[in-house]
Design a protein around this motif. Structure first.
Motif, PDB file in Angstrom:
ATOM      1  N   LEU A   5      -0.761 -13.028  -4.206  1.00 46.43           N
ATOM      2  CA  LEU A   5      -1.213 -12.214  -5.493  1.00 46.43           C
ATOM      3  C   LEU A   5      -0.283 -13.202  -6.359  1.00 46.43           C
ATOM      4  O   LEU A   5       1.217 -13.902  -6.076  1.00 46.43           O
ATOM      5  CB  LEU A   5      -0.631 -11.194  -5.423  1.00 46.43           C
ATOM      6  CG  LEU A   5      -0.069 -10.264  -7.117  1.00 46.43           C
ATOM      7  CD1 LEU A   5      -2.119 -10.288  -7.595  1.00 46.43           C
ATOM      8  CD2 LEU A   5      -0.114  -8.499  -6.422  1.00 46.43           C
ATOM      9  N   PHE A  18       1.434  -6.625  -3.563  1.00 43.35           N
ATOM     10  CA  PHE A  18       1.714  -5.465  -4.037  1.00 43.35           C
ATOM     11  C   PHE A  18       1.782  -4.604  -3.326  1.00 43.35           C
ATOM     12  O   PHE A  18       2.402  -4.698  -1.947  1.00 43.35           O
ATOM     13  CB  PHE A  18      -0.472  -5.346  -3.498  1.00 43.35           C
ATOM     14  CG  PHE A  18      -1.534  -5.385  -4.768  1.00 43.35           C
ATOM     15  CD1 PHE A  18      -1.240  -6.086  -6.196  1.00 43.35           C
ATOM     16  CD2 PHE A  18      -2.159  -6.756  -4.280  1.00 43.35           C
ATOM     17  CE1 PHE A  18      -1.897  -5.972  -6.911  1.00 43.35           C
ATOM     18  CE2 PHE A  18      -3.050  -7.526  -5.439  1.00 43.35           C
ATOM     19  CZ  PHE A  18      -3.073  -6.516  -7.077  1.00 43.35           C
ATOM     20  N   GLU A  20       1.187  -2.048  -1.480  1.00 43.81           N
ATOM     21  CA  GLU A  20       0.018  -0.932  -1.511  1.00 43.81           C
ATOM     22  C   GLU A  20       0.333   0.066   0.073  1.00 43.81           C
ATOM     23  O   GLU A  20      -0.179   0.745  -0.319  1.00 43.81           O
ATOM     24  CB  GLU A  20      -0.112  -2.255  -0.030  1.00 43.81           C
ATOM     25  CG  GLU A  20      -1.497  -3.240  -0.914  1.00 43.81           C
ATOM     26  CD  GLU A  20      -2.144  -3.966  -0.212  1.00 43.81           C
ATOM     27  OE1 GLU A  20      -3.173  -3.239   0.430  1.00 43.81           O
ATOM     28  OE2 GLU A  20      -1.712  -5.629   0.319  1.00 43.81           O
ATOM     29  N   VAL A  27      -2.785   0.672  -6.165  1.00 41.51           N
ATOM     30  CA  VAL A  27      -3.275  -1.236  -6.157  1.00 41.51           C
ATOM     31  C   VAL A  27      -4.590  -1.134  -6.548  1.00 41.51           C
ATOM     32  O   VAL A  27      -4.962  -1.669  -6.515  1.00 41.51           O
ATOM     33  CB  VAL A  27      -2.240  -0.945  -4.789  1.00 41.51           C
ATOM     34  CG1 VAL A  27      -2.714  -2.621  -4.362  1.00 41.51           C
ATOM     35  CG2 VAL A  27      -0.714  -1.629  -4.041  1.00 41.51           C
ATOM     36  N   ARG A  31      -5.939  -3.140  -7.920  1.00 44.36           N
ATOM     37  CA  ARG A  31      -7.563  -4.375  -7.590  1.00 44.36           C
ATOM     38  C   ARG A  31      -8.612  -4.552  -8.461  1.00 44.36           C
ATOM     39  O   ARG A  31      -9.207  -5.098  -8.785  1.00 44.36           O
ATOM     40  CB  ARG A  31      -7.743  -4.637  -6.431  1.00 44.36           C
ATOM     41  CG  ARG A  31      -6.839  -5.535  -5.114  1.00 44.36           C
ATOM     42  CD  ARG A  31      -6.905  -5.813  -4.471  1.00 44.36           C
ATOM     43  NE  ARG A  31      -6.160  -6.385  -3.923  1.00 44.36           N
ATOM     44  CZ  ARG A  31      -4.978  -6.241  -2.414  1.00 44.36           C
ATOM     45  NH1 ARG A  31      -4.901  -4.755  -1.633  1.00 44.36           N
ATOM     46  NH2 ARG A  31      -4.564  -6.639  -2.067  1.00 44.36           N
ATOM     47  N   LEU A  34      -9.392  -7.142 -10.937  1.00 49.20           N
ATOM     48  CA  LEU A  34      -8.830  -8.049 -11.543  1.00 49.20           C
ATOM     49  C   LEU A  34      -9.448  -9.740 -11.042  1.00 49.20           C
ATOM     50  O   LEU A  34     -10.796  -9.403 -10.816  1.00 49.20           O
ATOM     51  CB  LEU A  34      -8.114  -8.677  -9.346  1.00 49.20           C
ATOM     52  CG  LEU A  34      -6.728  -8.550  -9.176  1.00 49.20           C
ATOM     53  CD1 LEU A  34      -6.298  -8.398  -7.848  1.00 49.20           C
ATOM     54  CD2 LEU A  34      -5.677  -8.825 -10.740  1.00 49.20           C
ATOM     55  N   GLU A 137      -5.465 -12.795  -7.319  1.00 45.10           N
ATOM     56  CA  GLU A 137      -5.538 -13.322  -5.807  1.00 45.10           C
ATOM     57  C   GLU A 137      -5.993 -14.807  -5.802  1.00 45.10           C
ATOM     58  O   GLU A 137      -7.354 -14.667  -6.063  1.00 45.10           O
ATOM     59  CB  GLU A 137      -5.973 -11.674  -5.255  1.00 45.10           C
ATOM     60  CG  GLU A 137      -5.714 -10.067  -5.036  1.00 45.10           C
ATOM     61  CD  GLU A 137      -5.892  -9.538  -4.723  1.00 45.10           C
ATOM     62  OE1 GLU A 137      -4.712  -9.429  -3.424  1.00 45.10           O
ATOM     63  OE2 GLU A 137      -6.985  -9.602  -4.450  1.00 45.10           O
TER      64      GLU A 137
END
Length: 140
Positions: A5, A18, A20, A27, A31, A34, A137
């Motif tokens: 990231l 993240f 997670e 998260v 995501r 993104l 990412e």
């Protein structure tokens, strides 16, 4: 191949992770958006932070790993309710709030590099105005 990231704010690149384990739903929801590109502006009520106002955008998450006091380098996502949906990054002391009072957001991303650049970022956003922010990412 793993993904890393990266977060760029006002041309400064930060490595990030993240959160997670602590905020898996937040998260996963983020995501899906993104790469995420927006602008940060200086906070109005919360102290030393910058934020991304997201209006009525919904991520479909409730509170998890929530805090009103993110540390410098921590991103929190406020899922909406009393105030609009937003993402906030602390660069110094933050007590997350809106004009209605204290809020809490889900700590879901932590910056892991260039933290020494954060104290200058806040005044830059305050005095120069909105700055671009990009979350993505990239291949490791």
């Amino acid at each position: 191949m793993t993904k890393k990231l990266k977060v760029r704010i006002a041309g400064i690149e930060f490595d990030a992770r993240f959160e997670e384990e602590a905020a898996p739903k937040t998260v996963a929801a983020f995501r899906k958006h993104l790469p995420f590109v927006s602008k940060v502006v200086h906070v109005r009520w919360s102290g030393e932070g910058v934020w991304i106002p997201l209006g009525d955008m919904q991520f479909g998450v409730d509170y998890e790993n929530h805090t009103s006091y993110p540390a410098p380098g921590q991103f929190i996502l406020y899922p909406g309710g009393i105030s609009e949906t937003e993402i906030l990054l602390g660069y110094g002391g933050v007590h997350f709030a809106c004009k209605m009072g204290q809020l809490a957001g889900n700590h879901f991303i932590t910056l892991t590099s260039n933290l020494d650049k954060l104290p200058a970022l806040g005044p830059q956003v305050l005095w120069e105005g909105a700055q671009e922010i990009v979350f993505e990412e990239v291949d490791d």
